[in-house]
Design a protein around this motif. Structure first.
Motif, PDB file in Angstrom:
ATOM      1  N   MET A  42     -10.762  -4.695   3.567  1.00  0.00           N
ATOM      2  CA  MET A  42     -11.122  -4.198   2.137  1.00  0.00           C
ATOM      3  C   MET A  42     -10.302  -3.731   1.272  1.00  0.00           C
ATOM      4  O   MET A  42     -10.598  -4.105   0.074  1.00  0.00           O
ATOM      5  CB  MET A  42     -12.007  -3.080   2.586  1.00  0.00           C
ATOM      6  N   LEU A  43      -9.053  -3.349   1.810  1.00  0.00           N
ATOM      7  CA  LEU A  43      -7.822  -2.499   0.633  1.00  0.00           C
ATOM      8  C   LEU A  43      -7.072  -3.633   0.294  1.00  0.00           C
ATOM      9  O   LEU A  43      -6.217  -3.456  -0.725  1.00  0.00           O
ATOM     10  CB  LEU A  43      -7.508  -1.543   1.471  1.00  0.00           C
ATOM     11  N   GLY A  44      -7.191  -4.852   0.999  1.00  0.00           N
ATOM     12  CA  GLY A  44      -6.280  -6.013   0.228  1.00  0.00           C
ATOM     13  C   GLY A  44      -4.958  -6.134   1.286  1.00  0.00           C
ATOM     14  O   GLY A  44      -4.036  -6.742   0.780  1.00  0.00           O
ATOM     15  N   GLY A  45      -4.855  -5.577   2.625  1.00  0.00           N
ATOM     16  CA  GLY A  45      -4.028  -5.643   3.507  1.00  0.00           C
ATOM     17  C   GLY A  45      -3.804  -6.629   4.212  1.00  0.00           C
ATOM     18  O   GLY A  45      -5.102  -7.502   4.134  1.00  0.00           O
ATOM     19  N   SER A  46      -2.944  -6.899   5.005  1.00  0.00           N
ATOM     20  CA  SER A  46      -2.750  -8.040   5.983  1.00  0.00           C
ATOM     21  C   SER A  46      -3.798  -7.823   7.238  1.00  0.00           C
ATOM     22  O   SER A  46      -3.330  -6.934   8.074  1.00  0.00           O
ATOM     23  CB  SER A  46      -1.357  -8.380   6.527  1.00  0.00           C
ATOM     24  N   ILE A  47      -4.731  -8.557   7.580  1.00  0.00           N
ATOM     25  CA  ILE A  47      -5.768  -8.346   8.583  1.00  0.00           C
ATOM     26  C   ILE A  47      -4.779  -8.687   9.854  1.00  0.00           C
ATOM     27  O   ILE A  47      -4.886  -8.209  11.123  1.00  0.00           O
ATOM     28  CB  ILE A  47      -6.797  -9.294   8.671  1.00  0.00           C
ATOM     29  N   SER A  48      -4.026  -9.988  10.034  1.00  0.00           N
ATOM     30  CA  SER A  48      -3.231 -10.225  11.222  1.00  0.00           C
ATOM     31  C   SER A  48      -2.280  -9.416  11.529  1.00  0.00           C
ATOM     32  O   SER A  48      -2.235  -9.272  12.763  1.00  0.00           O
ATOM     33  CB  SER A  48      -2.695 -11.795  10.697  1.00  0.00           C
ATOM     34  N   LYS A  49      -1.606  -8.667  10.708  1.00  0.00           N
ATOM     35  CA  LYS A  49      -0.710  -7.858  11.238  1.00  0.00           C
ATOM     36  C   LYS A  49      -1.226  -6.749  11.967  1.00  0.00           C
ATOM     37  O   LYS A  49      -0.844  -6.032  13.081  1.00  0.00           O
ATOM     38  CB  LYS A  49       0.209  -7.259   9.820  1.00  0.00           C
ATOM     39  N   VAL A  50      -2.439  -5.934  11.218  1.00  0.00           N
ATOM     40  CA  VAL A  50      -3.073  -4.816  11.914  1.00  0.00           C
ATOM     41  C   VAL A  50      -3.929  -5.458  13.157  1.00  0.00           C
ATOM     42  O   VAL A  50      -3.823  -4.663  14.153  1.00  0.00           O
ATOM     43  CB  VAL A  50      -4.077  -4.362  10.986  1.00  0.00           C
ATOM     44  N   ALA A  51      -4.513  -6.687  13.003  1.00  0.00           N
ATOM     45  CA  ALA A  51      -4.877  -7.154  14.540  1.00  0.00           C
ATOM     46  C   ALA A  51      -4.299  -7.205  15.543  1.00  0.00           C
ATOM     47  O   ALA A  51      -4.445  -6.910  16.731  1.00  0.00           O
ATOM     48  CB  ALA A  51      -5.861  -8.462  14.084  1.00  0.00           C
ATOM     49  N   THR A  52      -2.977  -7.841  15.223  1.00  0.00           N
ATOM     50  CA  THR A  52      -1.894  -7.979  16.339  1.00  0.00           C
ATOM     51  C   THR A  52      -1.553  -6.684  16.723  1.00  0.00           C
ATOM     52  O   THR A  52      -1.454  -6.456  17.996  1.00  0.00           O
ATOM     53  CB  THR A  52      -0.676  -8.700  15.804  1.00  0.00           C
ATOM     54  N   PHE A  53      -1.122  -5.583  15.905  1.00  0.00           N
ATOM     55  CA  PHE A  53      -0.697  -4.272  16.442  1.00  0.00           C
ATOM     56  C   PHE A  53      -1.948  -3.619  17.021  1.00  0.00           C
ATOM     57  O   PHE A  53      -1.706  -2.624  18.210  1.00  0.00           O
ATOM     58  CB  PHE A  53      -0.165  -3.489  15.405  1.00  0.00           C
ATOM     59  N   SER A  54      -3.192  -3.833  16.750  1.00  0.00           N
ATOM     60  CA  SER A  54      -4.101  -3.141  17.351  1.00  0.00           C
ATOM     61  C   SER A  54      -4.212  -3.608  18.936  1.00  0.00           C
ATOM     62  O   SER A  54      -4.427  -2.733  19.787  1.00  0.00           O
ATOM     63  CB  SER A  54      -5.634  -3.643  16.669  1.00  0.00           C
ATOM     64  N   ILE A  55      -4.110  -4.752  19.111  1.00  0.00           N
ATOM     65  CA  ILE A  55      -4.174  -5.355  20.531  1.00  0.00           C
ATOM     66  C   ILE A  55      -2.937  -4.848  21.223  1.00  0.00           C
ATOM     67  O   ILE A  55      -3.047  -4.120  22.489  1.00  0.00           O
ATOM     68  CB  ILE A  55      -4.101  -6.905  20.576  1.00  0.00           C
ATOM     69  N   ILE A  56      -1.895  -4.502  20.641  1.00  0.00           N
ATOM     70  CA  ILE A  56      -0.463  -4.284  21.365  1.00  0.00           C
ATOM     71  C   ILE A  56      -0.738  -2.806  21.548  1.00  0.00           C
ATOM     72  O   ILE A  56      -0.390  -2.333  22.706  1.00  0.00           O
ATOM     73  CB  ILE A  56       0.789  -4.518  20.467  1.00  0.00           C
ATOM     74  N   SER A  57      -1.267  -2.012  20.713  1.00  0.00           N
ATOM     75  CA  SER A  57      -1.407  -0.238  20.613  1.00  0.00           C
ATOM     76  C   SER A  57      -2.363  -0.159  21.864  1.00  0.00           C
ATOM     77  O   SER A  57      -2.223   0.705  22.647  1.00  0.00           O
ATOM     78  CB  SER A  57      -2.010   0.065  19.321  1.00  0.00           C
ATOM     79  N   ASN A  58      -3.741  -0.821  21.851  1.00  0.00           N
ATOM     80  CA  ASN A  58      -4.364  -0.678  22.759  1.00  0.00           C
ATOM     81  C   ASN A  58      -4.373  -0.966  24.273  1.00  0.00           C
ATOM     82  O   ASN A  58      -4.504  -0.166  25.229  1.00  0.00           O
ATOM     83  CB  ASN A  58      -5.809  -1.200  22.403  1.00  0.00           C
ATOM     84  N   VAL A  59      -3.453  -2.039  24.425  1.00  0.00           N
ATOM     85  CA  VAL A  59      -3.031  -2.301  25.760  1.00  0.00           C
ATOM     86  C   VAL A  59      -1.947  -1.718  26.181  1.00  0.00           C
ATOM     87  O   VAL A  59      -2.032  -1.138  27.438  1.00  0.00           O
ATOM     88  CB  VAL A  59      -2.604  -3.895  25.645  1.00  0.00           C
ATOM     89  N   SER A  60      -1.160  -1.063  25.300  1.00  0.00           N
ATOM     90  CA  SER A  60      -0.050  -0.250  25.761  1.00  0.00           C
ATOM     91  C   SER A  60      -0.498   1.142  26.188  1.00  0.00           C
ATOM     92  O   SER A  60      -0.023   1.749  27.408  1.00  0.00           O
ATOM     93  CB  SER A  60       0.897   0.086  24.413  1.00  0.00           C
ATOM     94  N   VAL A  61      -1.560   1.574  25.499  1.00  0.00           N
ATOM     95  CA  VAL A  61      -2.344   2.684  26.052  1.00  0.00           C
ATOM     96  C   VAL A  61      -2.810   2.786  27.410  1.00  0.00           C
ATOM     97  O   VAL A  61      -2.902   3.532  28.223  1.00  0.00           O
ATOM     98  CB  VAL A  61      -3.338   3.395  24.824  1.00  0.00           C
ATOM     99  N   ALA A  62      -3.613   1.549  27.532  1.00  0.00           N
ATOM    100  CA  ALA A  62      -4.332   1.330  28.818  1.00  0.00           C
ATOM    101  C   ALA A  62      -3.454   1.235  30.039  1.00  0.00           C
ATOM    102  O   ALA A  62      -3.685   1.720  30.855  1.00  0.00           O
ATOM    103  CB  ALA A  62      -5.085  -0.055  28.774  1.00  0.00           C
TER     104      ALA A  62
END
Length: 309
Positions: free
Chosen positions: A109-129
């Motif tokens: 919505m804000l015009g940023g890179s979806i791929s960068k955030v989606a990639t980090f979201s997966i890394i971030s959540n898996v790391s926490v798990a």
């Protein structure tokens, strides 16, 4: 005025309205809480359909954000531990908590890179798990019971994998096996915003329910936890924005680090810590969505002005 223009004008007010409705109707949220995971799954599927497989790349951007998330949360925990374990754990979980499922949606919505955030979201959540059970077992959780690392890992993975990981292969499967369906979903990204508004209504309602059921003797501690959550929220949005500026995308950096999977955070606090610590991530819900509401409001207003010129 066209229907599209009308929707654009009311869009900035949808998030605050969802939050307010969640607060007002929190007593009834329990009846519809069960649909929240399905909404998050659909929302992520729609967003991931806009991203091509080759755009998912782990870069310096991801590692910098992960370092801040992990090292920053531990540093904050040890710095605040002299004030009490509940206070330290409440602050810790607000930083350690992984990136929100809705972060790619807001980034879009804000015009940023979806791929960068989606990639980090997966890394971030898996790391926490993986890391949460190890860290929780070593911390003074004040929960009154021993934390079994394997059991905790399985519980957290059960919460994380279906919502964070599965939408991605489903989106890729549609791309390969049903490209027309994939294209139709990819071209209707606005749907994810309205689905998110319903999910936000549920999440805020649940958070308010946690707070109002706490004893009155804990009000002072709850206010302190809410305040530290606000400081942590602002600090992470600012830090993420600076890292993003260094790596070429301020919006992606801010959303990756600042917008948190608070549903998971509240659940972890309620399950593994003293339940009072859940006030911090519950308050974080309000802080982060207030910030995002403001950003979307000003972005929409700029877009409308540009369109009228």
């Amino acid at each position: 005025m066209t229907a599209h223009t009308t929707l654009q004008r009311i869009k900035p007010w949808i998030m605050p309205a969802a939050m307010l409705a969640g607060w007002i109707f929190h007593e009834y949220i329990g009846y519809i809480t069960f649909i929240a995971p399905y909404l998050i799954f659909i929302m992520l599927l729609i967003t991931f359909c806009k991203v091509k497989p080759r755009e998912f790349r782990v870069t310096h951007f991801s590692w910098l954000l992960l370092a801040v998330q992990l090292a920053g949360s531990l540093a904050l925990y040890f710095a605040l531990l002299p004030l009490g374990s509940d206070f330290a754990l409440g602050a810790f979980i607000c930083v350690f908590c992984p990136t929100a499922t809705s972060a790619p949606v807001v980034t879009n919505m804000l015009g940023g890179s979806i791929s960068k955030v989606a990639t980090f979201s997966i890394i971030s959540n898996v790391s926490v798990a993986i890391l949460a059970p190890v860290l929780f077992a070593q911390m003074d959780t004040s929960s009154g019971h021993h934390i079994d690392m394997l059991d905790a890992m399985l519980k957290i993975a059960y919460k994380v994998v279906p919502l964070i990981i599965l939408p991605l292969p489903c989106a890729f499967l549609l791309l390969w096996k049903a490209p027309r369906v994939h294209k139709a979903i990819a071209t209707h990204q606005s749907l994810s915003f309205y689905i998110w508004a319903v999910a936000l209504f549920i999440v805020v309602g649940r958070a308010v329910s946690y707070v109002v059921t706490a004893p009155a003797s804990k009000i002072g501690e709850m206010m302190a936890l809410a305040l530290v959550a606000g400081v942590a929220c602002i600090a992470q949005f600012v830090t993420g924005r600076r890292i993003g500026a260094h790596c070429g995308d301020r919006i992606a950096g801010a959303q990756s680090l600042g917008q948190k999977n608070t549903v998971l955070a509240v659940w972890m606090a309620m399950t593994f810590f003293n339940p009072i610590t859940s006030v911090a991530p519950a308050a974080y819900i309000v802080w982060q969505n207030t910030i995002n509401s403001g950003q979307i409001f000003f972005k929409t207003r700029r877009d409308l002005k540009s369109a009228s010129l």
